[in-house]
Design an enzyme around this catalytic site. Structure first.
Site, PDB file in Angstrom:
ATOM      1  N   GLY A 109      23.113  19.111 -14.870  1.00 48.63           N
ATOM      2  CA  GLY A 109      22.935  17.715 -14.473  1.00 48.63           C
ATOM      3  C   GLY A 109      24.070  16.829 -14.935  1.00 48.63           C
ATOM      4  O   GLY A 109      24.525  15.941 -14.195  1.00 48.63           O
ATOM      5  N   CYS A 110      24.549  17.053 -16.145  1.00 54.58           N
ATOM      6  CA  CYS A 110      25.618  16.223 -16.706  1.00 54.58           C
ATOM      7  C   CYS A 110      26.946  16.494 -16.007  1.00 54.58           C
ATOM      8  O   CYS A 110      27.749  15.578 -15.814  1.00 54.58           O
ATOM      9  CB  CYS A 110      25.738  16.477 -18.206  1.00 54.58           C
ATOM     10  SG  CYS A 110      24.239  16.032 -19.112  1.00 54.58           S
ATOM     11  N   THR A 111      27.172  17.736 -15.625  1.00 54.84           N
ATOM     12  CA  THR A 111      28.383  18.067 -14.882  1.00 54.84           C
ATOM     13  C   THR A 111      28.348  17.410 -13.510  1.00 54.84           C
ATOM     14  O   THR A 111      29.344  16.829 -13.047  1.00 54.84           O
ATOM     15  CB  THR A 111      28.518  19.591 -14.727  1.00 54.84           C
ATOM     16  OG1 THR A 111      28.595  20.181 -16.034  1.00 54.84           O
ATOM     17  CG2 THR A 111      29.765  19.954 -13.938  1.00 54.84           C
TER      18      THR A 111
END
Length: 215
Positions: A109-111
């Site tokens: 998700g952060c990527t």
């Protein structure tokens, strides 16, 4: 109707079951240890006191940290960027800034979120805004993350999550996952938008651009 005989019970035989157990063996599951609950940015630490189960307010100790709200200036900070340089929030005063807190480098998700900010970075520049990502990863992790995905914006290391706590960023999944929350500050350093969406990280970009284009 005839009743069945019952074994005689003495007061002494009942005492073991009525005697309070030691704190380590008589705690409710959610009060088994000092923990921190997160509710809309407020952090509440609760502890069972020796007086144990009476329902008065004295049975709990509350520690509430401040929450940043729309219309307020958030607490200042100075953190290391991906190059190990100190960066202060005050550096961005005079222009809008997007400060987004995310759980960790290299997670799916952060990527996805970081790459979405990257792909829209020219739109943020056109709006005159800076983008700053903050997580608990160290500077070397941020440097590798930024290099791998060609991120053109600043990543700051909030080791120990001090700034996250000061800003009152709520956690997700019952406090087990650091929250994903984005703030848009105007050129005077005042919060104009707070957006929280853990599981649709790309939506942070659209919401922040919409607000920036209206400033």
């Amino acid at each position: 109707m005839a009743s069945l005989p019952h074994p005689k019970l003495s007061l002494t035989s009942l005492l073991p079951s009525l005697t309070p157990k030691t704190p380590s063996s008589n705690k409710l599951p959610f009060l088994s240890r000092s923990s921190t609950s997160h509710f809309h940015g407020a952090q509440i630490s609760h502890h069972i006191l020796p007086s144990s189960l009476p329902s008065s307010s004295s049975s709990f100790k509350f520690t509430i940290s401040a929450k940043v709200n729309k219309g307020q200036a958030p607490p200042p900070f100075t953190l290391k960027d991906q190059e190990g340089r100190n960066v202060s929030l005050s550096k961005f005063k005079g222009k809008p800034v997007v400060v987004y807190f995310y759980p960790a480098d290299e997670t799916p998700g952060c990527t996805k979120q970081a790459c979405a900010f990257r792909d829209s970075y020219e739109k943020f520049k056109k709006a005159g805004a800076e983008v700053v990502g903050i997580s608990g990863d160290d500077s070397s992790s941020h440097k590798a993350f930024a290099k791998k995905y060609r991120l053109p914006f600043t990543l700051l290391s909030d080791e120990g999550n001090k700034v996250r706590k000061e800003w009152g960023v709520p956690a997700d999944l019952f406090g087990t996952l650091p929250g994903r929350q984005t703030y848009v500050l105007d050129k005077n350093g005042v919060v104009q938008l707070i957006y929280n969406n853990q599981f649709q990280p790309e939506k942070h970009i659209g919401e922040t651009l919409k607000l920036l284009q209206s400033l």
